[in-house]
Enzyme design. Structure first.
Site, PDB file in Angstrom:
ATOM      1  N   GLY A   1      13.983 -10.784   5.202  1.00  9.42           N
ATOM      2  CA  GLY A   1      12.664 -10.161   5.073  1.00  9.42           C
ATOM      3  C   GLY A   1      12.379  -9.135   6.150  1.00  9.42           C
TER       4      GLY A   1
ATOM      5  N   THR B   1       0.829  -1.214   0.000  1.00  8.47           N
ATOM      6  CA  THR B   1       0.000   0.000   0.000  1.00  8.47           C
ATOM      7  C   THR B   1       0.861   1.261   0.000  1.00  8.47           C
ATOM      8  OG1 THR B   1      -0.076  -0.190   2.392  1.00  8.47           O
ATOM      9  CG2 THR B   1      -1.997  -0.995   1.197  1.00  8.47           C
ATOM     10  N   ASP B   2       2.129   1.158   0.441  1.00 10.26           N
ATOM     11  CA  ASP B   2       2.898   2.393   0.687  1.00 10.26           C
ATOM     12  C   ASP B   2       3.111   3.215  -0.582  1.00 10.26           C
ATOM     13  OD1 ASP B   2       4.869   0.600  -0.260  1.00 10.26           O
ATOM     14  OD2 ASP B   2       6.323   1.061   1.325  1.00 10.26           O
TER      15      ASP B   2
ATOM     16  N   ASP C   1       9.643   0.855   5.008  1.00  8.71           N
ATOM     17  CA  ASP C   1      10.808   0.300   5.722  1.00  8.71           C
ATOM     18  C   ASP C   1      11.603   1.396   6.428  1.00  8.71           C
ATOM     19  OD1 ASP C   1       9.900  -1.899   4.341  1.00  8.71           O
ATOM     20  OD2 ASP C   1      11.517  -1.904   2.872  1.00  8.71           O
TER      21      ASP C   1
ATOM     22  N   SER D   1      18.239  -3.545   4.590  1.00  9.40           N
ATOM     23  CA  SER D   1      18.690  -2.450   3.720  1.00  9.40           C
ATOM     24  C   SER D   1      18.273  -1.096   4.290  1.00  9.40           C
ATOM     25  CB  SER D   1      18.165  -2.642   2.292  1.00  9.40           C
ATOM     26  OG  SER D   1      16.794  -2.913   2.321  1.00  9.40           O
TER      27      SER D   1
ATOM     28  N   TYR E   1       8.095  -7.131  -8.205  1.00 12.81           N
ATOM     29  CA  TYR E   1       7.731  -5.940  -7.410  1.00 12.81           C
ATOM     30  C   TYR E   1       7.412  -4.779  -8.353  1.00 12.81           C
ATOM     31  CZ  TYR E   1       7.994  -2.468  -3.620  1.00 12.81           C
ATOM     32  OH  TYR E   1       7.712  -1.468  -2.715  1.00 12.81           O
TER      33      TYR E   1
HETATM   34  C1  GLA Z   1       9.071  -3.974   0.490  1.00 15.84           C
HETATM   35  C2  GLA Z   1       9.274  -2.500   0.159  1.00 15.84           C
HETATM   36  C3  GLA Z   1       8.260  -1.624   0.910  1.00 15.84           C
HETATM   37  C4  GLA Z   1       6.828  -2.124   0.715  1.00 15.84           C
HETATM   38  C5  GLA Z   1       6.751  -3.630   0.961  1.00 15.84           C
HETATM   39  C6  GLA Z   1       5.400  -4.206   0.631  1.00 15.84           C
HETATM   40  O1  GLA Z   1       9.388  -4.216   1.837  1.00 15.84           O
HETATM   41  O2  GLA Z   1      10.575  -2.103   0.488  1.00 15.84           O
HETATM   42  O3  GLA Z   1       8.392  -0.274   0.516  1.00 15.84           O
HETATM   43  O4  GLA Z   1       6.358  -1.802  -0.573  1.00 15.84           O
HETATM   44  O5  GLA Z   1       7.727  -4.353   0.230  1.00 15.84           O
HETATM   45  O6  GLA Z   1       4.409  -3.679   1.433  1.00 15.84           O
END
Ligand code: GLA
Length: 386
Positions: free
Chosen positions: A123, A35-36, A171, A127, A221
Site C-alpha cells: 500500500g 480526489t486526484d 503516487d 509501482s 477502483y
Molecule cells: C491509488 C491510486 C492513486 C489514488 C489513490 C486514492 O493509490 O494509484 O492515483 O487515486 O489510489 O486516493
C-alpha cells in the site's frame, strides 16, 4: 544500505560495476482519498523506503532486468514492448520505456537490477516508485531533459496506458517531489504544488498493513472512478456547465442539485467534494503548526471513505478504531485505493515504538491477523545517486 545492496547485486550478476544507480521512494496519502483523478487536492509524503535500480548501457536493442524481490529476470527488445502476465512487475519499467520513446528520447539496450527496501503490495506505491526510478535511470544512462512534473506525468501515463491502471497523479507526484520532514500539497488540476514543513518534532509515519487485499481492488477502483464521472456529468447537466471532472462543480452547486443524483453516486460525490475541502483544512492546520487539527481531518477522511466512498473494509476500520485508543496517535486513515491494504498513522516520535507494539498486539487479538508496523519518516523524492 539498499543502494550498496543494489550495486553489489549488479556487480555479482554482471561482473562489472553499474554505470548508474537511482532511487525513488514510496508514498503515503495523508489526505485526499480518490480526489486526484477528480482534479482535486491531495496532501502526501514520500517515505524513507525506496526502489533502487543499478544499471549499465549495453548497446543494441536488448533489455535485461533482474528483480531481487521477485528473484526473476525479464529480457525483451526495446522495439515492440509487450505486457508480460508472467512478470507483471516488468510492465512498470516497460511502460516508462514506452512513454520515453514516444516523447522522442532515444534509448538503447541496457541491463539493470531492481532492489530496495520498499515492500511490494504494502500500500505504499512500489509501482510508482519503480516507474520513477526507471525514468531517472534512463536519464542517467541516456541523458535527456524533462522537468520533474513532466517526469511524474510521464510515469502516470506509463501506468494508465501500458499497465492499464486508471490512477491519478498522486503516487508518481509524491515519489518525484518528496522532501524530508515535509508534506506535499498538490492541486491535481492546475498542478500547482507546495511543500509544507512539519512542525518539530515531526511526527513519525507508521504504516500498519491490514494483511488483507481484496480481489476486487482494481475493478472497484474503476467503478468508483466511473461513479465520480457520472456524478460530474449529471451535475453538469443541472448547472449548465461542461465539467471535465468533479472539481469543476462547487460544493454549493453539489448541495443544490445533489438530489438529482442516484443515492450511491451521491455518496461517492459527497465524499470527493468534502474531501477536497478537508485537504485545504488540513493544509491550513499544518501552516499554523496545528498537528492536532491536521489529525482531526485525517480521522474524518477515514470516516468518509468508510461511510460515503465505501472503499475501506472491516480490518482497516478496526486498525483505525484501535489507533484512537493508543497514546501518541495524532491521526490515522486508510491510504491509497482501499479495499484492503494499509492505514497510515501520524505518531508522536517519543511514543512511536510503544504505539507500534501495541497496535500490532491489539490487531492480532481482535482479528487473528498478523501486522508488522513499518515506522517511516517523510523523505526526499527520486534522484540519481551515481
Ligand atoms: C491509488 C491510486 C492513486 C489514488 C489513490 C486514492 O493509490 O494509484 O492515483 O487515486 O489510489 O486516493
Amino acid at each position: 544500505m539498499p543502494i550498496e545492496h543494489a550495486r553489489q547485486l549488479f556487480q555479482s550478476r554482471f561482473n562489472a560495476a553499474p554505470d548508474a544507480v537511482t532511487r525513488a521512494p514510496g508514498r503515503v496519502e495523508i489526505l485526499g482519498n480518490h480526489t486526484d483523478y477528480n482534479g482535486g487536492y491531495v496532501l502526501t509524503s514520500a517515505i524513507n523506503r525506496s526502489i533502487v535500480m543499478a544499471g549499465s548501457k549495453t548497446g543494441g536493442d536488448a533489455v535485461e532486468l533482474y528483480s531481487a524481490a521477485m528473484d526473476q529476470t525479464a529480457s525483451f527488445p526495446l522495439g515492440g514492448l509487450k505486457n508480460d502476465p508472467e512478470r507483471p512487475w516488468a510492465d512498470y519499467v516497460k511502460g516508462v520505456l514506452d512513454q520515453l520513446q514516444k516523447a522522442g528520447v532515444t534509448l538503447s539496450g541496457f541491463r539493470a537490477v531492481i532492489a530496495g527496501d520498499l515492500p511490494i503490495g504494502a500500500g505504499v506505491s512500489s509501482s510508482a516508485a519503480l516507474e520513477a526510478s526507471t525514468a531517472y535511470l534512463m536519464r542517467a544512462l541516456f541523458p535527456y531533459s524533462m522537468d520533474p512534473m513532466d517526469a511524474a506525468k510521464l510515469c502516470r501515463r506509463a501506468e494508465n496506458e501500458f499497465v492499464g491502471m486508471p490512477c491519478g497523479l498522486l503516487d508518481q507526484f509524491s515519489s518525484v517531489f518528496g522532501e524530508a520532514d515535509s508534506m506535499l500539497f498538490l492541486d491535481c488540476d492546475t498542478l500547482e504544488h507546495k511543500t509544507l514543513r512539519l512542525p518539530a518534532p515531526a511526527p513519525n509515519i507508521v504504516l500498519t498493513h491490514s494483511g488483507v487485499k481484496h480481489q476486487l481492488v482494481e475493478s472497484e477502483y474503476r467503478v468508483r472512478r466511473e461513479q465520480c464521472e457520472t456524478a460530474a456529468r449529471v451535475l453538469g447537466e443541472k448547472t449548465g456547465k461542461t465539467p471535465r471532472f468533479l472539481r469543476d462543480i462547487t460544493l454549493d452547486e453539489f448541495n443544490q442539485y445533489k438530489e438529482s443524483l442516484e443515492p450511491v453516486t451521491r455518496k461517492r460525490a459527497q465524499h470527493v467534494m468534502e474531501e477536497n475541502q478537508r485537504v485545504l483544512d488540513g493544509v491550513a492546520a499544518l501552516e499554523r503548526g496545528d498537528l492536532a487539527g491536521l489529525g482531526r481531518c485525517v480521522y474524518e477522511s477515514h470516516a468518509s471513505s468508510r461511510d460515503l466512498f465505501e472503499n475501506t473494509c472491516p480490518e482497516l476500520d478496526i486498525l483505525i478504531e484501535l489507533s484512537k485508543e493508543i497514546p501518541g496517535c495524532i491521526g490515522a486513515k486508510m491510504t491509497g485505493g482501499g479495499f484492503g491494504g494499509a492505514t497510515v498513522n501520524l505518531v508522536e516520535p517519543d511514543k512511536t515504538d510503544s504505539f507500534a507494539k501495541t497496535i500490532a498486539a491489539l490487531y492480532e487479538q481482535n482479528t487473528g491477523l498478523h501486522c508488522e508496523p513499518m515506522i517511516c519518516a517523510a523523505a526526499p523524492g527520486a534522484g540519481i545517486i551515481i
